[in-house]
Every structure is written in C-alpha cells, then in structure tokens.
Design a protein around this motif. Sequence first.
Motif, PDB file in Angstrom:
ATOM      1  N   GLN A   1       0.825  -1.198   0.000  1.00  0.00           N
ATOM      2  CA  GLN A   1       0.000   0.000   0.000  1.00  0.00           C
ATOM      3  C   GLN A   1       0.860   1.248   0.000  1.00  0.00           C
ATOM      4  O   GLN A   1       2.019   1.232   0.458  1.00  0.00           O
ATOM      5  CB  GLN A   1      -0.915   0.005   1.227  1.00  0.00           C
ATOM      6  CG  GLN A   1      -2.033  -1.018   1.170  1.00  0.00           C
ATOM      7  CD  GLN A   1      -3.028  -0.844   2.297  1.00  0.00           C
ATOM      8  OE1 GLN A   1      -2.686  -0.323   3.362  1.00  0.00           O
ATOM      9  NE2 GLN A   1      -4.256  -1.278   2.072  1.00  0.00           N
ATOM     10  N   ALA A   2       0.316   2.324  -0.497  1.00  0.00           N
ATOM     11  CA  ALA A   2       1.013   3.606  -0.486  1.00  0.00           C
ATOM     12  C   ALA A   2       1.439   3.939   0.945  1.00  0.00           C
ATOM     13  O   ALA A   2       0.673   3.740   1.891  1.00  0.00           O
ATOM     14  CB  ALA A   2       0.122   4.700  -1.044  1.00  0.00           C
ATOM     15  N   GLY A   3       2.664   4.430   1.062  1.00  0.00           N
ATOM     16  CA  GLY A   3       3.232   4.729   2.365  1.00  0.00           C
ATOM     17  C   GLY A   3       4.015   3.585   2.969  1.00  0.00           C
ATOM     18  O   GLY A   3       4.718   3.771   3.970  1.00  0.00           O
ATOM     19  N   GLY A   4       3.907   2.419   2.378  1.00  0.00           N
ATOM     20  CA  GLY A   4       4.601   1.245   2.877  1.00  0.00           C
ATOM     21  C   GLY A   4       6.037   1.169   2.390  1.00  0.00           C
ATOM     22  O   GLY A   4       6.550   2.083   1.738  1.00  0.00           O
TER      23      GLY A   4
ATOM     24  N   TYR B   1      21.179   9.135  -6.835  1.00  0.00           N
ATOM     25  CA  TYR B   1      19.746   8.886  -6.764  1.00  0.00           C
ATOM     26  C   TYR B   1      19.009   9.777  -7.763  1.00  0.00           C
ATOM     27  O   TYR B   1      19.395  10.924  -7.994  1.00  0.00           O
ATOM     28  CB  TYR B   1      19.200   9.192  -5.363  1.00  0.00           C
ATOM     29  CG  TYR B   1      19.684   8.250  -4.294  1.00  0.00           C
ATOM     30  CD1 TYR B   1      20.794   8.564  -3.516  1.00  0.00           C
ATOM     31  CD2 TYR B   1      19.032   7.037  -4.068  1.00  0.00           C
ATOM     32  CE1 TYR B   1      21.238   7.691  -2.529  1.00  0.00           C
ATOM     33  CE2 TYR B   1      19.469   6.165  -3.081  1.00  0.00           C
ATOM     34  CZ  TYR B   1      20.578   6.498  -2.321  1.00  0.00           C
ATOM     35  OH  TYR B   1      21.025   5.632  -1.356  1.00  0.00           O
ATOM     36  N   ALA B   2      17.932   9.246  -8.297  1.00  0.00           N
ATOM     37  CA  ALA B   2      17.017  10.070  -9.064  1.00  0.00           C
ATOM     38  C   ALA B   2      16.303  11.023  -8.111  1.00  0.00           C
ATOM     39  O   ALA B   2      16.042  10.671  -6.947  1.00  0.00           O
ATOM     40  CB  ALA B   2      16.003   9.188  -9.782  1.00  0.00           C
ATOM     41  N   ASP B   3      15.984  12.205  -8.598  1.00  0.00           N
ATOM     42  CA  ASP B   3      15.313  13.188  -7.746  1.00  0.00           C
ATOM     43  C   ASP B   3      13.997  12.646  -7.199  1.00  0.00           C
ATOM     44  O   ASP B   3      13.609  12.974  -6.074  1.00  0.00           O
ATOM     45  CB  ASP B   3      15.053  14.469  -8.532  1.00  0.00           C
ATOM     46  CG  ASP B   3      16.329  15.266  -8.791  1.00  0.00           C
ATOM     47  OD1 ASP B   3      16.292  16.140  -9.684  1.00  0.00           O
ATOM     48  OD2 ASP B   3      17.341  15.009  -8.119  1.00  0.00           O
ATOM     49  N   SER B   4      13.338  11.828  -7.981  1.00  0.00           N
ATOM     50  CA  SER B   4      12.018  11.335  -7.590  1.00  0.00           C
ATOM     51  C   SER B   4      12.061  10.379  -6.394  1.00  0.00           C
ATOM     52  O   SER B   4      11.018  10.127  -5.782  1.00  0.00           O
ATOM     53  CB  SER B   4      11.357  10.626  -8.773  1.00  0.00           C
ATOM     54  OG  SER B   4      12.168   9.546  -9.212  1.00  0.00           O
TER      55      SER B   4
ATOM     56  N   PRO C   1       2.081   5.328  -5.468  1.00  0.00           N
ATOM     57  CA  PRO C   1       1.593   4.582  -6.642  1.00  0.00           C
ATOM     58  C   PRO C   1       2.460   4.784  -7.877  1.00  0.00           C
ATOM     59  O   PRO C   1       2.621   3.863  -8.681  1.00  0.00           O
ATOM     60  CB  PRO C   1       0.185   5.138  -6.841  1.00  0.00           C
ATOM     61  CG  PRO C   1      -0.240   5.541  -5.468  1.00  0.00           C
ATOM     62  CD  PRO C   1       1.004   6.069  -4.807  1.00  0.00           C
ATOM     63  N   GLU C   2       3.055   5.952  -8.022  1.00  0.00           N
ATOM     64  CA  GLU C   2       3.915   6.209  -9.191  1.00  0.00           C
ATOM     65  C   GLU C   2       5.246   5.465  -9.136  1.00  0.00           C
ATOM     66  O   GLU C   2       6.011   5.497 -10.098  1.00  0.00           O
ATOM     67  CB  GLU C   2       4.152   7.711  -9.370  1.00  0.00           C
ATOM     68  CG  GLU C   2       4.647   8.421  -8.132  1.00  0.00           C
ATOM     69  CD  GLU C   2       3.516   9.098  -7.373  1.00  0.00           C
ATOM     70  OE1 GLU C   2       2.436   8.469  -7.215  1.00  0.00           O
ATOM     71  OE2 GLU C   2       3.728  10.255  -6.923  1.00  0.00           O
ATOM     72  N   ASP C   3       5.529   4.794  -8.031  1.00  0.00           N
ATOM     73  CA  ASP C   3       6.716   3.939  -7.956  1.00  0.00           C
ATOM     74  C   ASP C   3       6.453   2.562  -8.562  1.00  0.00           C
ATOM     75  O   ASP C   3       7.386   1.752  -8.677  1.00  0.00           O
ATOM     76  CB  ASP C   3       7.160   3.757  -6.501  1.00  0.00           C
ATOM     77  CG  ASP C   3       7.653   5.044  -5.871  1.00  0.00           C
ATOM     78  OD1 ASP C   3       7.306   5.294  -4.696  1.00  0.00           O
ATOM     79  OD2 ASP C   3       8.380   5.803  -6.541  1.00  0.00           O
ATOM     80  N   THR C   4       5.221   2.287  -8.932  1.00  0.00           N
ATOM     81  CA  THR C   4       4.876   1.007  -9.529  1.00  0.00           C
ATOM     82  C   THR C   4       5.636   0.799 -10.838  1.00  0.00           C
ATOM     83  O   THR C   4       5.590   1.644 -11.732  1.00  0.00           O
ATOM     84  CB  THR C   4       3.369   0.924  -9.791  1.00  0.00           C
ATOM     85  OG1 THR C   4       2.674   0.949  -8.543  1.00  0.00           O
ATOM     86  CG2 THR C   4       3.007  -0.355 -10.532  1.00  0.00           C
ATOM     87  N   ALA C   5       6.350  -0.313 -10.917  1.00  0.00           N
ATOM     88  CA  ALA C   5       7.179  -0.594 -12.091  1.00  0.00           C
ATOM     89  C   ALA C   5       7.844  -1.952 -11.902  1.00  0.00           C
ATOM     90  O   ALA C   5       7.802  -2.536 -10.817  1.00  0.00           O
ATOM     91  CB  ALA C   5       8.250   0.476 -12.277  1.00  0.00           C
TER      92      ALA C   5
ATOM     93  N   VAL D   1       7.158  -4.368  -8.681  1.00  0.00           N
ATOM     94  CA  VAL D   1       6.726  -3.630  -7.489  1.00  0.00           C
ATOM     95  C   VAL D   1       5.426  -2.921  -7.841  1.00  0.00           C
ATOM     96  O   VAL D   1       5.370  -2.174  -8.819  1.00  0.00           O
ATOM     97  CB  VAL D   1       7.789  -2.598  -7.049  1.00  0.00           C
ATOM     98  CG1 VAL D   1       7.242  -1.704  -5.950  1.00  0.00           C
ATOM     99  CG2 VAL D   1       9.051  -3.313  -6.582  1.00  0.00           C
ATOM    100  N   THR D   2       4.400  -3.184  -7.056  1.00  0.00           N
ATOM    101  CA  THR D   2       3.108  -2.560  -7.268  1.00  0.00           C
ATOM    102  C   THR D   2       2.686  -1.855  -5.990  1.00  0.00           C
ATOM    103  O   THR D   2       2.631  -2.479  -4.929  1.00  0.00           O
ATOM    104  CB  THR D   2       2.046  -3.591  -7.669  1.00  0.00           C
ATOM    105  OG1 THR D   2       2.478  -4.285  -8.851  1.00  0.00           O
ATOM    106  CG2 THR D   2       0.718  -2.907  -7.955  1.00  0.00           C
ATOM    107  N   VAL D   3       2.395  -0.570  -6.113  1.00  0.00           N
ATOM    108  CA  VAL D   3       1.993   0.230  -4.966  1.00  0.00           C
ATOM    109  C   VAL D   3       0.543   0.649  -5.174  1.00  0.00           C
ATOM    110  O   VAL D   3       0.230   1.351  -6.137  1.00  0.00           O
ATOM    111  CB  VAL D   3       2.891   1.461  -4.792  1.00  0.00           C
ATOM    112  CG1 VAL D   3       2.501   2.224  -3.525  1.00  0.00           C
ATOM    113  CG2 VAL D   3       4.351   1.063  -4.748  1.00  0.00           C
ATOM    114  N   SER D   4      -0.321   0.223  -4.284  1.00  0.00           N
ATOM    115  CA  SER D   4      -1.740   0.549  -4.402  1.00  0.00           C
ATOM    116  C   SER D   4      -2.061   1.822  -3.623  1.00  0.00           C
ATOM    117  O   SER D   4      -1.451   2.101  -2.592  1.00  0.00           O
ATOM    118  CB  SER D   4      -2.589  -0.610  -3.881  1.00  0.00           C
ATOM    119  OG  SER D   4      -2.341  -0.822  -2.513  1.00  0.00           O
ATOM    120  N   SER D   5      -3.041   2.549  -4.137  1.00  0.00           N
ATOM    121  CA  SER D   5      -3.402   3.821  -3.483  1.00  0.00           C
ATOM    122  C   SER D   5      -4.473   3.607  -2.427  1.00  0.00           C
ATOM    123  O   SER D   5      -5.047   2.551  -2.300  1.00  0.00           O
ATOM    124  CB  SER D   5      -3.888   4.810  -4.533  1.00  0.00           C
ATOM    125  OG  SER D   5      -4.975   4.272  -5.244  1.00  0.00           O
TER     126      SER D   5
END
Length: 122
Positions: A13-16, A60-63, A88-92, A118-122
């Motif tokens: 989950q997001a924040g995890g 590191y990437a800025d993101s 969620p935008e880290d999903t890849a 890696v899947t991050v759910s909102s």
Amino acid sequence: QVQLVESGGGLVQAGGSLRLSCAVSGRTFSRYAMGWFRQAPGKEREFVAAIRWSGGSTLYADSVKGRFTISRDNAQNTVYLQMNSLKPEDTAVYYCAADRTLTVVAAAYDYWGQGTQVTVSS
C-alpha cells in the motif's frame, strides 16, 4: 559473465516499504558499480539509484531522494534497494544492473537482471 537475480518485489500500500535484493554471481562483484532502474508500463526504463564498487558514492534520481536507499554487501555479493514511503507512481518492474563505472545511463550497464515487479496501491 555476470548473473544478476532480483528479489523482494510485491504488492504494498502507499506509504509502505519494500526492500529489493539483487544477488550477483560470476565475476568479481566488488569491482562493479551497481545500479537500480525501473520501467513502468508504456514508459522508458529510468534510473533509480546507483552505488560505486566501494560503496563510498551513491547517486539517486530526484524522484526517490530521501525515500530510497541503495546499499551493498560485497561479502554477500548482494546489492539492496530499501524503498520507504512508497507511492503509486513507484509502480514498475525494477531491474538491477552492473557496470565498471558509476553512471545513471542505462545503456552503459553491461549486465542486467530479469526484474522484479513492485506494485503500490493507493
């Protein structure tokens, strides 16, 4: 030849948090800089983080700055990516890669793993 195998991906989950590992076999691991890249559906592969063979320098990437930490254990031939405060935008699909020099350029890396999702759910 160098073989790289990633592990540790999953659904969170997001924040995890998640910690990715990349086990390296073959030639002398400690002589290589190691990088993490990611590729989301429909997007180009992008740089995430990299670490020099000695572990003394990191990029590191800025993101991901302040959220992700790259580290390595040369005795275990393993590089890690600790990912905190996931979004969620880290999903890849996350890939590790090896090269002689520390660089953010994917094309410069000689060896690649198969990737871990890696899947991050909102």
